[in-house]
Design an enzyme around this catalytic site. Sequence first.
Site, PDB file in Angstrom:
ATOM      1  N   ASP A 101      42.714  39.597  44.903  1.00  0.00           N
ATOM      2  CA  ASP A 101      44.071  40.025  45.214  1.00  0.00           C
ATOM      3  C   ASP A 101      44.838  40.434  43.968  1.00  0.00           C
ATOM      4  OD1 ASP A 101      44.447  40.000  48.053  1.00  0.00           O
ATOM      5  OD2 ASP A 101      44.111  37.845  47.980  1.00  0.00           O
TER       6      ASP A 101
ATOM      7  N   HIS B  76      36.587  41.169  53.043  1.00  0.00           N
ATOM      8  CA  HIS B  76      35.969  39.877  53.354  1.00  0.00           C
ATOM      9  C   HIS B  76      34.595  40.045  53.961  1.00  0.00           C
ATOM     10  CE1 HIS B  76      40.060  38.803  52.426  1.00  0.00           C
ATOM     11  NE2 HIS B  76      39.491  37.732  51.932  1.00  0.00           N
TER      12      HIS B  76
ATOM     13  N   GLU C 134      47.325  35.093  42.031  1.00  0.00           N
ATOM     14  CA  GLU C 134      46.781  36.335  42.589  1.00  0.00           C
ATOM     15  C   GLU C 134      47.834  37.416  42.718  1.00  0.00           C
ATOM     16  OE1 GLU C 134      44.379  35.364  46.072  1.00  0.00           O
ATOM     17  OE2 GLU C 134      45.789  33.840  46.688  1.00  0.00           O
TER      18      GLU C 134
ATOM     19  N   CYS D  30      38.224  32.455  40.631  1.00  0.00           N
ATOM     20  CA  CYS D  30      37.396  32.345  41.837  1.00  0.00           C
ATOM     21  C   CYS D  30      37.309  33.678  42.579  1.00  0.00           C
ATOM     22  CB  CYS D  30      37.894  31.237  42.751  1.00  0.00           C
ATOM     23  SG  CYS D  30      39.534  31.546  43.406  1.00  0.00           S
TER      24      CYS D  30
HETATM   25  C1  PEP Z   1      41.062  36.249  45.581  1.00  0.00           C
HETATM   26  O1  PEP Z   1      42.027  36.872  46.015  1.00  0.00           O
HETATM   27  O2  PEP Z   1      40.496  36.524  44.488  1.00  0.00           O
HETATM   28  C2  PEP Z   1      40.481  35.139  46.352  1.00  0.00           C
HETATM   29  C3  PEP Z   1      39.512  34.392  45.853  1.00  0.00           C
HETATM   30  O3  PEP Z   1      40.967  34.937  47.606  1.00  0.00           O
HETATM   31  P1  PEP Z   1      40.513  35.796  48.895  1.00  0.00           P
HETATM   32  O4  PEP Z   1      39.366  36.677  48.480  1.00  0.00           O
HETATM   33  O5  PEP Z   1      40.130  34.803  49.933  1.00  0.00           O
HETATM   34  O6  PEP Z   1      41.750  36.552  49.210  1.00  0.00           O
HETATM   35 MG    MG Z   2      43.170  36.097  47.690  1.00  0.00          MG
END
Ligand code: PEP
Ligand code: MG
Length: 596
Positions: A471, A200, A447, A518
């Site tokens: 994920d 993140h 995911e 996404c």
């Molecule tokens: C993902 O897992 O691709 C996602 C968009 O969620 P995050 O990155 O917040 O886990």
């Molecule tokens: Mg995710």
Amino acid sequence: MSGRDDGRTIEIRREGVAVSAGIAIGRAFLVGRDLIKEPRYHLEPDDVDAEVARLHRAIQASDKQLEKIKGKLAASEGESDFHIITAHQLMLHDEHLVDATIGYIRDEQINAEWALRKAVDDIRGVFDAIEDDYFRERRSDIDFVGERVLRNLLGKDTGPLRPPPDAIVVAYDLSPADTAQLHKHAVAGLITDAGGKTSHTAIIARAHEIPAVVGLEDVTEVVEDDDLLIVDGGGGVVIVNPQPTTVAEYREQQRRQAAHEAVILSNKDLPARTRDGTEVRLQANIDGPDEAATAIEHGAVGIGLTRTEYLFMIEQDEIPDEETHYRTACEVLERMGGRPVTIRTFDLGADKLAGFLEEAQLGEANPALGLRSLRLCLADLGRSLFRAQLRGLLRASVKGDLRIMFPMVSGVGELRAAKAVVEEVKAELRAEGQPFDEQIKVGIMIEMPSAALIADLLAREADFFSIGTNDLIQYTMAVDRVNELVSYLYEPLHPALLRLIRDVARAAKAGGIPVSICGEVAADPLVAPVLVGLGIHELSMSAVSIPEVKGVLRATTLWELERLVERVLQLPTAGEIRDAVTEYLDELGVQIGGPR
Ligand code: PEP
Ligand code: MG
């Protein structure tokens, strides 16, 4: 170790994982080295047990960190260091340290940091008295161990980072909450020892256009405060104490990239349409209302993902209530001026830790597979917070085109359970006479492989899909998304991933529901055309990536992309797929990543 030798400055070059493009040139601001002054205070008798428990948690956290460092050393053949760290782990649990510290906490009723300092000093005293070089050296080991536990005890009290503007932040690792604050200080760049492409920290750095390189392993050992640094976030290179000629070279590169970006940005108002007329909806991922303006500036047609975890993480001790969720959602809708906005219910856990979760998570051996995300929302620990969020979102739904999305759905049972909570909350609001959008769309993230494999069944009960590749790659490839040691396996173009995405796209189409992606791969100009060829005509990404992805898609045709995908799906490795896509884009004359 520093870049200095007899007063002369030596240029040092390090390579890590390139996570956020751009070149930064600035002075180093080291984080985490000055936190060792421990607080001292007396405890009330009733607080003694809790203090002992706090000490145990800090020891456990230290042990985990050492295990991780050992993993790194094993891979890089650091045999002797490996044994030293094993010794440090043993020391962590040694009765002379642990029992003595607990003894001080209980007998003198003093806080854990102070008690630990006393116990460490006692042990050092014993070593000091021994006339033997070997034992004398063991003093630094006990200092090292004591310091690590102390840092873990102090972890929550370190306060927000305050780097000077234009600094380059250098850290072992940064929590997402720390990273989220960094852009407010206008830092120039960010480099860390730990981390991977979709940690993140990396996502936030990209969202705020902060050039960043992670996974550098030992950069905090090499850099000193105020050292001059060059960060090449696109190339994954960091240069410490660069020579003037190197600085001049990178300044020139910086100028060329700025010119290239200006050209790309001029795409922003053009339609995201292939040459044969297929529209691809390009939306933005945001962490909160203050990113909506950037989304619009870069041409986003809506918000495909609003991460709401940050509401829980920025003020660690404050849990957001219904009003906070309501206000935040209203603000995003208002700032997006009628464009659709998808808000994801909170996806806490693993590396997105909130204050209230710390206790529950410390005991988990595998937090990425543990009580997190939607399963946390449905558990006793998170249920009332989930309901509060749903109430806030439903109330906000009358203010614009709002959609609700659940993260990490593993199967139909979980989706039904979450939808049942939505129905309960709706009934409550109806009874109270509170208006909300009765037809609100409720979708899910795909995911996990389990969800991808039963996408046809999920499509019957979800209003839309959004594939979370960050994920999905992690769980399909069994690769921790924040572990730099295995980041080479984190491959979006792996044939297994492409097949899963293709099948989810087909299931969504057959079920008559929209599907988007996404995850970070949507922003990769090399991968995005493949996703479109696989049947995904909606992508959501960091806003700053939209113009470049749009430029690439405008150069292609859907017909060609579908042929390209047919071909690459026959290839056995990600490397061969990558080469085939690169060749196709080269033939089109598309330049990716800007000039170097
Ligand atoms: C993902 O897992 O691709 C996602 C968009 O969620 P995050 O990155 O917040 O886990
Ligand atoms: Mg995710």
